[in-house]
Structures are given as C-alpha cells and as structure tokens.
Design an enzyme around this catalytic site. Sequence first.
Site, PDB file in Angstrom:
ATOM      1  N   LYS A  36      24.675  41.829  37.180  1.00  0.00           N
ATOM      2  CA  LYS A  36      23.839  42.944  36.737  1.00  0.00           C
ATOM      3  C   LYS A  36      23.006  42.891  35.730  1.00  0.00           C
ATOM      4  O   LYS A  36      21.941  43.517  35.742  1.00  0.00           O
ATOM      5  CB  LYS A  36      24.988  44.234  36.700  1.00  0.00           C
ATOM      6  CG  LYS A  36      25.782  44.100  35.523  1.00  0.00           C
ATOM      7  CD  LYS A  36      26.558  45.390  35.239  1.00  0.00           C
ATOM      8  CE  LYS A  36      26.981  45.206  34.016  1.00  0.00           C
ATOM      9  NZ  LYS A  36      28.657  45.418  33.944  1.00  0.00           N
ATOM     10  N   ARG A 131      36.645  54.428  29.604  1.00  0.00           N
ATOM     11  CA  ARG A 131      35.475  54.663  30.747  1.00  0.00           C
ATOM     12  C   ARG A 131      36.386  55.065  32.063  1.00  0.00           C
ATOM     13  O   ARG A 131      37.026  55.682  32.186  1.00  0.00           O
ATOM     14  CB  ARG A 131      34.683  53.559  30.626  1.00  0.00           C
ATOM     15  CG  ARG A 131      33.382  53.638  31.510  1.00  0.00           C
ATOM     16  CD  ARG A 131      32.447  52.338  31.243  1.00  0.00           C
ATOM     17  NE  ARG A 131      32.645  51.418  32.229  1.00  0.00           N
ATOM     18  CZ  ARG A 131      32.107  50.375  32.316  1.00  0.00           C
ATOM     19  NH1 ARG A 131      31.091  50.016  31.574  1.00  0.00           N
ATOM     20  NH2 ARG A 131      32.492  49.288  32.933  1.00  0.00           N
TER      21      ARG A 131
HETATM   22  C1  LIG Z   1      29.351  44.532  33.194  1.00  0.00           C
HETATM   23  C2  LIG Z   1      30.925  44.248  33.646  1.00  0.00           C
HETATM   24  C3  LIG Z   1      31.497  43.229  33.232  1.00  0.00           C
HETATM   25  C4  LIG Z   1      30.847  42.044  32.607  1.00  0.00           C
HETATM   26  O1  LIG Z   1      31.112  41.968  31.340  1.00  0.00           O
HETATM   27  P1  LIG Z   1      30.198  41.146  30.301  1.00  0.00           P
HETATM   28  O2  LIG Z   1      30.471  41.386  29.105  1.00  0.00           O
HETATM   29  O3  LIG Z   1      28.744  41.024  30.514  1.00  0.00           O
HETATM   30  O4  LIG Z   1      30.962  39.775  30.623  1.00  0.00           O
HETATM   31  C5  LIG Z   1      33.029  43.069  33.738  1.00  0.00           C
HETATM   32  N1  LIG Z   1      33.535  44.318  34.390  1.00  0.00           N
HETATM   33  C6  LIG Z   1      32.796  45.507  34.535  1.00  0.00           C
HETATM   34  C7  LIG Z   1      33.483  46.497  35.136  1.00  0.00           C
HETATM   35  C8  LIG Z   1      31.646  45.560  34.160  1.00  0.00           C
HETATM   36  O5  LIG Z   1      31.087  46.535  34.285  1.00  0.00           O
END
Ligand SMILES: *Cc1c(COP(=O)(O)O)cnc(C)c1O
Length: 356
Positions: A36, A131
């Site tokens: 993402k 969250r």
């Molecule tokens: C964006 C996201 C991640 C990735 O986190 P990073 O800090 O970019 O490694 C992992 N888990 C969830 C639920 C996320 O939304």
Amino acid sequence: MRYPILKIYTEKIVENGQILIKECAKNGISLWAVTKGMSAHPEIALAFKKAGFQILADSRISNIVKMKEAGIESEYALIRIPMPSEIEDTVRFCDYSLVSELESILEMSSTCDRLKKEHKIVFMIDMGDLREGFWPTELDRTYEKLKDISPYLKISGVGANFACASGALPGRENLTRLLEYRKEMEYKLNRPIDLVSGGGTCSLVQMIKGNLPEGINSLRLGESILLGTDSSEKFTLTMLSQNTMEIVAELCEVRVKPTLPIGEIGMDFSGNVPIFHDRGNRLRGVLAIGKQDIRIEGLVPLDEGVEVITASSDHLLVDLEDCPKKYYAGDKLRFRPDYPAMLSASTSSYVHKIFS
Ligand SMILES: *Cc1c(COP(=O)(O)O)cnc(C)c1O
C-alpha cells in the site's frame, strides 16, 4: 522528461526483501509484503515477488484487483478490516483478510458457502494501539458465536497492530499476551490456530532487539522493504538499503531575496502564521512541486547545502545560499521521501514514477 519524478531503484527493494525474508526465517517468521505504501504499483508487486514473498498484502481491494489484473500471480491479503459493503469482494478477490467485527465474519461465512470459495481470516485483537481489533474482554463471547461458521472460512490466526493510530509499541509483554489469546482460542474452538501475526516494521525492530517472544511467526512488512526505515522509533536498520527511491524536482526560479517577508503578515497557505528569522539576503530557489504533490515535511534534501524553507500547494521554496554548487533555473534537486511522503507521491498523478 516531465518533472517532478519519483525515481524508484527496484533492485534495492528486491534486495531489502531478500534480506528480510532470510533474517526473519532465522527467527521462524514468515512475511506478508505490504504494497500500500506505493499504491500497489505493479512494478513494486513484481519486485516483491522477485524477492520471494508469497503473500502480497494491501489495505484496498481495488489495489489487489489492480495487481491481479496486471497478471501478478500471488496469494493476496486484505489488511484493512473489510467494510461490511465489501465482504463479497473480499471473499472473491482475497485469500486472506484481517477481521475485527463478528457480523462481518458471519457474513463472510455465508458468502463463502454461497460462492463455495475458501477464505482465511486473521482475527485481530486490539493490544492497545486503539485502531482495529476485538477488545480482549469480549473474546469469550465472540468465540461462542464462531463455532458454526462455514468450513470454507478458515480461522488462520490471530493478529495485532501497533504503532499506527496511537504509537503503542509492540514488546515482549503485549506479544506474549497475544500468544496466550491464541492458545485460549484454540482451546475454545477446539481447532489449531497457526498464524500469530505480530505487526509491521515496528515489530521487526523488536525482533532485531531480541524482544519478540517465541511463537510470533508472521509479520506484515511495508516500510522496511520499501524504504529500509522504521518510523515507529527511528531505529536504524543497518542491514537494509535506504537509497531505494528519490524525488526529483525542477527549479523554476533562483534568485537572491530577503529572508524576512515584507508587509503585514497574515496566514500562509496552510492557515498558519509563519515565523521567519532574519538571515539577511540569501539565494533561494523555487521548485515546481508542492503540497498537492507530496507531503513536504517528509522530504530530506540529498544535494549538499539545500535547506527546505516552506511550501504552498504547487511551490517548494529552498535556501541555496550554502550550496557548494551554483544552481540555475532548470536544474534538478533530489530528495529522499519518508513513508508519508512516498505514500503521497505514489498516489499523486502529478508525480511521474520512473522505475530503474
Ligand atoms: C500498513 C500496515 C502494515 C505495514 O506496516 P509497515 O510499518 O509499513 O511495515 C501492517 N499491518 C497493517 C494492518 C497495516 O495496515
């Protein structure tokens, strides 16, 4: 060539991925590669596959569909808990999803039955970041209602997220509790729960520090693969490359001007009353990139002596007085983006992406 450009050094991202797969495997941890941060650009998805990641994860179904339409064969995971309105698409297009609403799980169960399609869920538990996630006190009650879900819907594991909404960090204590919840769930549902998904890059940092309890066997990594960085505590990931991408913007004015604005000072573009210090007359440049393109606060100048002054929607002002090089309009300056800057640049259609 059109500017501004987000230049991506794909091979460096592949290398970061390979290193992370290897280092995490030593700790019994398998990885989901999170796309993402770069809007699931197919080139990034390809780089992740080349590195060897089996599962690509994204927060948006539209991104997952985009990667599938680009012909990238992979297992896919939806890592934003699904909207009730997208349950059917979640089952249709994703192999895994993170879930935290009982009603959504039950709806998935009947959708799996109806489509005769298998889907795997990771049961999110809120360990304090506030969250997504079930609250620990409601787990027992929830398990009761999961006893009759469709055989097509597999409870693949439990998971937690950290350091996103509230900055709550993962650690030995809260991750040990997550492992206990998994045990309890196995007992209550009388079935094995394999996966314990312990977070993102912030949890990778805890692994390196030796703070991950044994049993955490999966992480979901985005930032560390893409940028080689950790924003949760600015931990330096020495094994990874940080020069994976840069922003290139063009100077459209270079001129000596005073450092104090002239006239009565109202609010700037962002609604703040800016404060400037009088440093006399200095050489400054106007770059053709602004807040509409990228989150300016996340840019670190890569050219010697360049200092960011401020930005409005379409202009970024830089101080060039201390640069050893003499700049002219038409010259390009380079910046390293942090995670939010990368995110915004990858989303903006005004920023041209060049992969090399
Ligand atoms: C964006 C996201 C991640 C990735 O986190 P990073 O800090 O970019 O490694 C992992 N888990 C969830 C639920 C996320 O939304």
